[in-house]
Design a protein around this motif. Structure first.
Motif, PDB file in Angstrom:
ATOM      1  N   ALA A   1     -16.299 141.431  46.708  1.00 54.52           N
ATOM      2  CA  ALA A   1     -16.209 141.991  48.060  1.00 54.52           C
ATOM      3  C   ALA A   1     -16.372 140.916  49.134  1.00 54.52           C
ATOM      4  O   ALA A   1     -16.297 141.215  50.323  1.00 54.52           O
ATOM      5  CB  ALA A   1     -17.275 143.062  48.251  1.00 54.52           C
ATOM      6  N   SER A   2     -16.618 139.688  48.692  1.00 49.78           N
ATOM      7  CA  SER A   2     -16.848 138.565  49.615  1.00 49.78           C
ATOM      8  C   SER A   2     -18.022 138.811  50.551  1.00 49.78           C
ATOM      9  O   SER A   2     -17.942 138.583  51.755  1.00 49.78           O
ATOM     10  CB  SER A   2     -15.584 138.254  50.426  1.00 49.78           C
ATOM     11  N   VAL A   3     -19.115 139.319  49.961  1.00 50.50           N
ATOM     12  CA  VAL A   3     -20.358 139.490  50.708  1.00 50.50           C
ATOM     13  C   VAL A   3     -21.492 138.892  49.881  1.00 50.50           C
ATOM     14  O   VAL A   3     -21.360 138.694  48.672  1.00 50.50           O
ATOM     15  CB  VAL A   3     -20.670 140.981  51.021  1.00 50.50           C
ATOM     16  N   ALA A   4     -22.602 138.603  50.546  1.00 59.41           N
ATOM     17  CA  ALA A   4     -23.776 138.103  49.834  1.00 59.41           C
ATOM     18  C   ALA A   4     -24.384 139.242  49.021  1.00 59.41           C
ATOM     19  O   ALA A   4     -24.261 140.419  49.386  1.00 59.41           O
ATOM     20  CB  ALA A   4     -24.792 137.572  50.834  1.00 59.41           C
ATOM     21  N   LYS A   5     -25.043 138.891  47.934  1.00 55.05           N
ATOM     22  CA  LYS A   5     -25.666 139.902  47.084  1.00 55.05           C
ATOM     23  C   LYS A   5     -26.673 140.731  47.885  1.00 55.05           C
ATOM     24  O   LYS A   5     -26.754 141.949  47.730  1.00 55.05           O
ATOM     25  CB  LYS A   5     -26.351 139.234  45.883  1.00 55.05           C
ATOM     26  N   GLY A   6     -27.417 140.102  48.765  1.00 53.95           N
ATOM     27  CA  GLY A   6     -28.371 140.828  49.605  1.00 53.95           C
ATOM     28  C   GLY A   6     -27.694 141.837  50.513  1.00 53.95           C
ATOM     29  O   GLY A   6     -28.259 142.892  50.816  1.00 53.95           O
TER      30      GLY A   6
END
Length: 185
Positions: free
Chosen positions: A40-45
């Motif tokens: 999703a091209s987001v940080a895991k947090g």
């Protein structure tokens, strides 16, 4: 260099789309939160800003896929102009069987993805309840009948289509449709 902020609803949509693709491709158990975040091209947090845990996302995606499937079958059943409830129930189930036979990853995902979340969302079941409700039954009786029918059908489809038990879906389909029609007689 300017960092472009992605709107919150777009991030959530990207997470859900990435999860859906990975769940259908790899299965739920084999998909990690880290893989979903990367896809999703987001940080895991960031994932955890939108979902409590992976199961919360699984429940959402299962409800969405299950809801789409149920709505498609309800619409086709309405268009068929069935003369009575047993015929409508059988037609609805035939639509589901045909869809699942052509979409094995979705059947696997709905059955293995979670606790059957798609079957427990009242708003998803409302059109089906309206289509199949028997006038002499209470809302609770109608919902129980519907849940028995759906649980029976999804389980039978999974066993037949995925596992080949007790026989191929083409062999047991007439018996499934006859049984479902009998539930509504």
């Amino acid at each position: 260099m300017t960092v472009t902020e992605v709107p919150r609803d777009q991030k959530r949509a990207r997470i859900e789309a990435a999860a859906t693709a990975l769940f259908l491709q790899k299965g739920v158990a084999q998909t990690s939160v880290g893989e979903i975040a990367r896809a999703a091209s987001v940080a895991k947090g960031t994932f955890y800003l939108y979902f409590k845990d992976k199961q919360a996302l699984v429940d959402k995606v299962v409800a969405e896929k299950g809801g789409e499937t149920l709505c498609r079958a309800v619409e086709r059943t309405r268009q068929a102009g069935c003369v009575d409830r047993p015929a409508a129930a059988a037609h609805f189930c035939e639509c589901l069987i045909d869809f699942y036979a052509e979409n094995l990853p979705i059947l696997r995902f709905i059955v293995r993805g979670g606790p059957g979340a798609e079957l427990h969302h009242r708003e998803l079941l409302a059109p089906l309840e309206e289509l199949l409700a028997l006038p002499e039954e209470s809302a609770e009786q109608s919902r129980n009948r519907l849940m028995v029918m759906l649980d029976f059908l999804v389980t039978a489809c999974y066993r037949s289509i995925i596992e080949g038990q007790p026989a191929a879906i083409e062999v047991i389909k007439p018996l499934l449709l006859q049984t479902v029609a009998g539930i509504y007689r």
